[in-house]
Motif scaffolding. Structure first.
Motif, PDB file in Angstrom:
ATOM      1  N   PHE A   1       0.836  -1.193   0.000  1.00 63.66           N
ATOM      2  CA  PHE A   1       0.000   0.000   0.000  1.00 63.66           C
ATOM      3  C   PHE A   1       0.873   1.245   0.000  1.00 63.66           C
ATOM      4  O   PHE A   1       2.071   1.202   0.281  1.00 63.66           O
ATOM      5  CB  PHE A   1      -0.929   0.010   1.219  1.00 63.66           C
ATOM      6  CG  PHE A   1      -0.236   0.302   2.528  1.00 63.66           C
ATOM      7  CD1 PHE A   1      -0.264   1.582   3.077  1.00 63.66           C
ATOM      8  CD2 PHE A   1       0.461  -0.688   3.200  1.00 63.66           C
ATOM      9  CE1 PHE A   1       0.392   1.858   4.277  1.00 63.66           C
ATOM     10  CE2 PHE A   1       1.114  -0.426   4.396  1.00 63.66           C
ATOM     11  CZ  PHE A   1       1.079   0.851   4.942  1.00 63.66           C
ATOM     12  N   THR A   2       0.239   2.370  -0.319  1.00 64.99           N
ATOM     13  CA  THR A   2       0.885   3.670  -0.199  1.00 64.99           C
ATOM     14  C   THR A   2      -0.187   4.702   0.116  1.00 64.99           C
ATOM     15  O   THR A   2      -1.389   4.435  -0.036  1.00 64.99           O
ATOM     16  CB  THR A   2       1.664   4.037  -1.475  1.00 64.99           C
ATOM     17  OG1 THR A   2       2.469   5.187  -1.233  1.00 64.99           O
ATOM     18  CG2 THR A   2       0.718   4.322  -2.636  1.00 64.99           C
ATOM     19  N   LEU A   3       0.249   5.886   0.546  1.00 66.29           N
ATOM     20  CA  LEU A   3      -0.660   6.957   0.950  1.00 66.29           C
ATOM     21  C   LEU A   3      -0.228   8.259   0.306  1.00 66.29           C
ATOM     22  O   LEU A   3       0.966   8.499   0.101  1.00 66.29           O
ATOM     23  CB  LEU A   3      -0.661   7.120   2.476  1.00 66.29           C
ATOM     24  CG  LEU A   3      -1.125   5.894   3.264  1.00 66.29           C
ATOM     25  CD1 LEU A   3      -0.350   5.766   4.564  1.00 66.29           C
ATOM     26  CD2 LEU A   3      -2.619   6.000   3.544  1.00 66.29           C
ATOM     27  N   ALA A   4      -1.196   9.113  -0.015  1.00 64.00           N
ATOM     28  CA  ALA A   4      -0.873  10.426  -0.559  1.00 64.00           C
ATOM     29  C   ALA A   4      -0.264  11.298   0.533  1.00 64.00           C
ATOM     30  O   ALA A   4      -0.683  11.248   1.692  1.00 64.00           O
ATOM     31  CB  ALA A   4      -2.119  11.086  -1.133  1.00 64.00           C
ATOM     32  N   ARG A   5       0.728  12.092   0.147  1.00 61.68           N
ATOM     33  CA  ARG A   5       1.436  12.902   1.143  1.00 61.68           C
ATOM     34  C   ARG A   5       0.548  13.977   1.760  1.00 61.68           C
ATOM     35  O   ARG A   5       0.628  14.253   2.956  1.00 61.68           O
ATOM     36  CB  ARG A   5       2.655  13.563   0.485  1.00 61.68           C
ATOM     37  CG  ARG A   5       3.621  14.217   1.460  1.00 61.68           C
ATOM     38  CD  ARG A   5       4.632  15.068   0.730  1.00 61.68           C
ATOM     39  NE  ARG A   5       3.999  16.266   0.161  1.00 61.68           N
ATOM     40  CZ  ARG A   5       4.426  16.894  -0.920  1.00 61.68           C
ATOM     41  NH1 ARG A   5       5.465  16.407  -1.594  1.00 61.68           N
ATOM     42  NH2 ARG A   5       3.807  17.972  -1.371  1.00 61.68           N
ATOM     43  N   ASP A   6      -0.324  14.590   0.948  1.00 61.37           N
ATOM     44  CA  ASP A   6      -1.072  15.757   1.420  1.00 61.37           C
ATOM     45  C   ASP A   6      -2.564  15.532   1.482  1.00 61.37           C
ATOM     46  O   ASP A   6      -3.319  16.490   1.725  1.00 61.37           O
ATOM     47  CB  ASP A   6      -0.793  16.961   0.495  1.00 61.37           C
ATOM     48  CG  ASP A   6       0.679  17.311   0.413  1.00 61.37           C
ATOM     49  OD1 ASP A   6       1.375  17.148   1.438  1.00 61.37           O
ATOM     50  OD2 ASP A   6       1.124  17.734  -0.667  1.00 61.37           O
ATOM     51  N   ALA A   7      -3.046  14.309   1.234  1.00 62.89           N
ATOM     52  CA  ALA A   7      -4.487  14.072   1.176  1.00 62.89           C
ATOM     53  C   ALA A   7      -4.808  12.718   1.789  1.00 62.89           C
ATOM     54  O   ALA A   7      -3.930  11.893   2.024  1.00 62.89           O
ATOM     55  CB  ALA A   7      -4.973  14.131  -0.271  1.00 62.89           C
ATOM     56  N   GLY A   8      -6.092  12.487   2.009  1.00 59.36           N
ATOM     57  CA  GLY A   8      -6.523  11.237   2.624  1.00 59.36           C
ATOM     58  C   GLY A   8      -6.784  10.147   1.612  1.00 59.36           C
ATOM     59  O   GLY A   8      -7.805   9.450   1.694  1.00 59.36           O
TER      60      GLY A   8
ATOM     61  N   SER B   1       0.002  10.731  -6.403  1.00 60.91           N
ATOM     62  CA  SER B   1       0.430  12.120  -6.476  1.00 60.91           C
ATOM     63  C   SER B   1       0.246  12.765  -5.103  1.00 60.91           C
ATOM     64  O   SER B   1      -0.576  12.311  -4.294  1.00 60.91           O
ATOM     65  CB  SER B   1      -0.376  12.871  -7.534  1.00 60.91           C
ATOM     66  OG  SER B   1      -1.758  12.866  -7.212  1.00 60.91           O
ATOM     67  N   PRO B   2       1.019  13.823  -4.780  1.00 61.20           N
ATOM     68  CA  PRO B   2       0.920  14.425  -3.443  1.00 61.20           C
ATOM     69  C   PRO B   2      -0.498  14.833  -3.061  1.00 61.20           C
ATOM     70  O   PRO B   2      -0.886  14.705  -1.894  1.00 61.20           O
ATOM     71  CB  PRO B   2       1.846  15.639  -3.551  1.00 61.20           C
ATOM     72  CG  PRO B   2       2.859  15.256  -4.577  1.00 61.20           C
ATOM     73  CD  PRO B   2       2.106  14.438  -5.577  1.00 61.20           C
ATOM     74  N   ASP B   3      -1.291  15.290  -4.034  1.00 58.30           N
ATOM     75  CA  ASP B   3      -2.656  15.708  -3.714  1.00 58.30           C
ATOM     76  C   ASP B   3      -3.654  14.564  -3.766  1.00 58.30           C
ATOM     77  O   ASP B   3      -4.854  14.758  -3.532  1.00 58.30           O
ATOM     78  CB  ASP B   3      -3.103  16.834  -4.652  1.00 58.30           C
ATOM     79  CG  ASP B   3      -3.145  16.401  -6.122  1.00 58.30           C
ATOM     80  OD1 ASP B   3      -2.891  15.208  -6.412  1.00 58.30           O
ATOM     81  OD2 ASP B   3      -3.429  17.260  -6.979  1.00 58.30           O
ATOM     82  N   GLY B   4      -3.195  13.360  -4.083  1.00 58.75           N
ATOM     83  CA  GLY B   4      -4.052  12.183  -4.053  1.00 58.75           C
ATOM     84  C   GLY B   4      -5.016  12.057  -5.205  1.00 58.75           C
ATOM     85  O   GLY B   4      -5.923  11.222  -5.163  1.00 58.75           O
TER      86      GLY B   4
ATOM     87  N   SER C   1      11.814  15.381  -3.451  1.00 58.55           N
ATOM     88  CA  SER C   1      11.664  16.415  -2.437  1.00 58.55           C
ATOM     89  C   SER C   1      10.202  16.818  -2.317  1.00 58.55           C
ATOM     90  O   SER C   1       9.492  16.928  -3.321  1.00 58.55           O
ATOM     91  CB  SER C   1      12.505  17.637  -2.816  1.00 58.55           C
ATOM     92  OG  SER C   1      12.176  18.741  -1.994  1.00 58.55           O
ATOM     93  N   PRO C   2       9.732  17.073  -1.099  1.00 57.01           N
ATOM     94  CA  PRO C   2       8.356  17.551  -0.937  1.00 57.01           C
ATOM     95  C   PRO C   2       8.196  19.040  -1.212  1.00 57.01           C
ATOM     96  O   PRO C   2       7.068  19.550  -1.166  1.00 57.01           O
ATOM     97  CB  PRO C   2       8.054  17.227   0.537  1.00 57.01           C
ATOM     98  CG  PRO C   2       9.378  17.259   1.209  1.00 57.01           C
ATOM     99  CD  PRO C   2      10.383  16.791   0.196  1.00 57.01           C
ATOM    100  N   VAL C   3       9.294  19.751  -1.486  1.00 58.52           N
ATOM    101  CA  VAL C   3       9.198  21.209  -1.631  1.00 58.52           C
ATOM    102  C   VAL C   3       9.663  21.730  -2.987  1.00 58.52           C
ATOM    103  O   VAL C   3       9.320  22.856  -3.364  1.00 58.52           O
ATOM    104  CB  VAL C   3       9.996  21.926  -0.516  1.00 58.52           C
ATOM    105  CG1 VAL C   3       9.381  21.645   0.843  1.00 58.52           C
ATOM    106  CG2 VAL C   3      11.470  21.520  -0.535  1.00 58.52           C
ATOM    107  N   ASP C   4      10.473  20.970  -3.737  1.00 63.29           N
ATOM    108  CA  ASP C   4      10.960  21.469  -5.023  1.00 63.29           C
ATOM    109  C   ASP C   4      11.270  20.296  -5.943  1.00 63.29           C
ATOM    110  O   ASP C   4      10.831  19.169  -5.698  1.00 63.29           O
ATOM    111  CB  ASP C   4      12.195  22.369  -4.832  1.00 63.29           C
ATOM    112  CG  ASP C   4      13.339  21.670  -4.114  1.00 63.29           C
ATOM    113  OD1 ASP C   4      13.437  20.418  -4.190  1.00 63.29           O
ATOM    114  OD2 ASP C   4      14.156  22.351  -3.459  1.00 63.29           O
ATOM    115  N   GLY C   5      12.041  20.529  -7.010  1.00 64.13           N
ATOM    116  CA  GLY C   5      12.303  19.512  -8.008  1.00 64.13           C
ATOM    117  C   GLY C   5      13.487  18.619  -7.735  1.00 64.13           C
ATOM    118  O   GLY C   5      13.899  17.845  -8.609  1.00 64.13           O
TER     119      GLY C   5
END
Length: 672
Positions: free
Chosen positions: A132-139, A220-223, A321-325
């Motif tokens: 499994f995996t989870l989105a970084r910024d969403a549920g 994707s970070p936003d799920g 990176s969670p903040v840039d490229g």
């Protein structure tokens, strides 16, 4: 430098060695304040390894603290954006009132453990969840699980599983290959990628085909999007390939496929801005070896960009990176596997100069990395790194798994190949080895052959042999990773040619040392290393003993029986129309030339190198009158994985060397 000892160590006692905790993976919380490690330990009856979760202090100031404990174990930790810890476990549901659904009879379920409170099941699937995996910024949650042919969803899948079980049906109908992988039959169910957004219904985002690793997915970070690897079967050997599929996480609708006829794509990851990065492997051909790089891709058909056009080694694990490229990746390099940083402008910086790294975790500000560091002389342990500093020494974090002092030291050896290529390897020397007391030598050839002796291994670990008084040479010949593409090219298509001469050159250089006894030597290897052991046995009698594990003996019959025939046919050609390489590289026609005593080891559930190879080798050795023993494991596969069988593997291996190299009486292990 690792501590050494002239007295007893855990490596002098195989039971103590096997009882050492093994750190296998890391997970970092979204806010960077919590670090979790999965740690394997022996079960209470010492018959299996059980994984549990431990809390590691990211600052390195507090001792590790165990979080979970159960007979079935817990593994694969990951954090959700709210700090909840998720993991897989086959332990019993905490809800005593829940009735089992159809087909819900085995396999792992997904659990969630809040920072304060009890763990609870949050997802289950008949037959279990593979990953499994989870989105970084969403549920958004993504998991991999199977669906039987004809099943549209988990409920129908469960009913079909139950019907097959009740009817005692185990048959599988294949309509395309492959049919097996390593130690298991593929099917009858196909792994699918399932997504659940914000606690809503589970959506099927598509089948993954016959993958070796069916849990290769990313969100994707936003799920909103999911990317996963799919195996696409075709005509052997040229059309089987892997592609990366991108789908809408809410609907499961396929948005695009990353694919072309000359490459294999896998291991997708999303960048901070939602771009997709994946591994691209150029197909091998009869003339040219495969090559691997990282690419940024547009799955809707907008093309791709090679992110490492001038990088000469093959990238492995990759995180963004969670903040840039910025992204970080590992790659084998001259007996190590460092962490590299690639900045958005394409600049590549090596962050570590020694050791091998994995399980990379990036802090939320992108300034700190956490990883598992290991080396030939050090088991995996969590470390903290500056995310930008070159060739640094990482800070070790307190964790289980310290094996204590080593029974010897590790040094490098080098030699020049017959084509002028600079060869190298590791040499583990027992404490006290000297010109006055030279050590007997074991040459251990690694598998692959695309591999390297650059990391700790619990299998083929050199230190129990060093504890017994042997020096152990770990050579990296042609086809080894970490020495540039040229090292693959120089050995391509000649498994028993240039790699053999490289191993012999490094052996010659090692035997010339005054602290090594050139009159008492042995050679061993597993998988490709086992093949090389067989090849060596047919070409020289310089060694007192040879140990061959999971080894190839007859290349022609092997390619038709292995779980991935297309891979080997790309290297060796069609055995019917182009048999030259099979005839040149198969050891078995030269069986009558073998004079060296051999220990043959094989597991019956080995589908990569099927057990018939080991059985045929043993029969041919007996026919040729060669002193030989056959250590057969009916329930093991390409690797020996259960604790007591591992104990017997080391005991038989060491006993065989002691008898033929040192001249001691043969001591049959008690349980054999």
């Amino acid at each position: 430098m690792p501590e050494t000892s002239s007295g007893p160590t855990v490596f002098h006692d195989l039971s103590a060695f096997l009882a050492q905790p093994r750190v296998t993976s890391l997970a970092l919380s979204a806010d960077g304040t919590r670090l979790i490690a999965a740690v394997q330990q022996l079960s209470a009856d010492s018959t299996r390894f059980v994984s549990g979760l431990w809390e590691i202090d990211p600052a390195g100031e507090r001792d590790a603290r165990r979080l979970t404990r159960s007979g079935k174990g817990e593994s694969g930790p990951r954090f959700g954006p709210d700090g909840t810890l998720y993991f897989l476990s086959g332990r019993e549901d905490a809800d005593p009132g829940r009735e089992k659904e159809d087909g819900d009879d085995d396999g792992a379920t997904l659990w969630a453990l809040p920072e304060r409170g009890e763990a609870a099941v949050v997802a289950r699937h008949p037959g279990g969840i593979a990953g499994f995996t989870l989105a970084r910024d969403a549920g958004t949650l993504c998991f991999t699980a199977g669906l039987l042919p004809g099943a549209a969803d988990a409920e129908a899948h469960g009913k079909l599983r139950k019907a097959r079980k009740d009817a005692k049906v185990t048959a599988i109908l294949y309509e395309a290959g492959p049919t097996r992988a390593w130690d298991r039959d593929l099917g009858p169910d196909e792994p699918h990628t399932f997504v659940r957004t914000d606690g809503g219904p589970v959506v099927d985002a598509g089948g993954q085909g016959a993958l070796e690793d069916p849990a290769d997915a990313a969100l994707s970070p936003d799920g909103t999007r999911v990317a996963y690897t799919r195996f696409v079967p075709g005509r052997v050997p040229d059309e089987n390939r892997t592609v990366v599929v991108v789908a809408d996480a809410r609907t499961g609708e396929e948005l695009g496929v990353v694919a072309d006829s000359g490459h294999l794509y896998q291991a997708p990851v999303f960048t901070a801005d939602g771009a997709l990065v994946c591994s691209r492997m150029r197909d091998a051909t009869y003339e040219t070896p495969f090559d691997i790089t990282l690419v940024r891709v547009d799955p809707t058909g907008g093309g791709e960009a090679d992110l490492l056009p001038d990088f000469d080694n093959w990238p492995g694990e990759t995180v963004c990176s969670p903040v840039d490229g910025t992204l970080w990746f590992t790659a084998d390099e001259r007996g190590h596997c460092p962490v590299f940083r690639r900045d958005a402008d394409g600049t590549v910086t090596r962050l570590t100069s020694s050791g091998a790294y994995g399980s990379l975790c990036v802090a939320p500000d992108g300034r700190t990395l956490y990883a598992l560091r290991n080396a030939v002389d050090s088991p995996p342990r969590p470390v903290r790194l500056d995310a930008a500093a070159a060739d640094q020494v990482p800070a070790a974090l307190p964790a289980p798994g310290d094996t204590g002092a080593l029974p010897g030291t590790l040094t490098e050896v080098g030699a020049e190949a017959d084509d002028g290529f600079a060869l190298r390897g590791w040499l583990a020397l027992p404490e006290g080895a000297s010109a006055a007391r030279p050590a007997p030598l074991l040459v251990a050839v690694h598998g692959g052959p695309q591999g390297s002796w650059n990391a700790w291994t619990w299998r083929w670990n050199p230190w129990p042999f060093v504890a017994r008084g042997y020096a152990v040479l770990l050579p990296d010949p042609a086809l080894s990773t970490g020495y540039g593409q040229h090292n693959h090219e120089r050995g391509w298509g000649q498994w028993g040619g240039r790699p053999y001469h490289d191993v012999m050159a490094l052996t010659d250089a090692t035997e010339a040392r005054p602290d090594v006894d050139a009159t008492r030597t042995a050679l061993g290897g597993g998988s490709y290393g086992g093949y090389m052991a067989n090849r060596v046995a047919t070409r020289t009698d310089r060694f007192k003993a040879i140990v061959t594990h999971a080894s190839l003996w007859d290349m022609r019959t092997f390619q038709g029986d292995t779980d991935c025939p297309w891979y080997y046919q790309r290297i060796f050609g069609d055995p019917l129309t182009n048999p030259a390489r099979y005839e040149a590289d198969s050891p078995y026609p030269d069986a009558a030339r073998i004079r060296t005593p051999m220990l043959v080891i094989h597991g019956a559930r080995d589908y990569r190198v099927p057990v018939a190879q080991g059985a045929a080798l043993f029969q041919d050795l007996q026919r040729a009158g060669v002193p030989a023993k056959y250590l057969y494991f009916p329930d093991e596969n390409h690797w020996i994985l259960t604790p007591n069988n591992i104990h017997l593997w080391y005991a038989a291996f060491l006993g065989f060397l002691d008898h033929h190299v040192l001249g001691l009486p043969w001591n049959r292990p008690e349980l054999l």
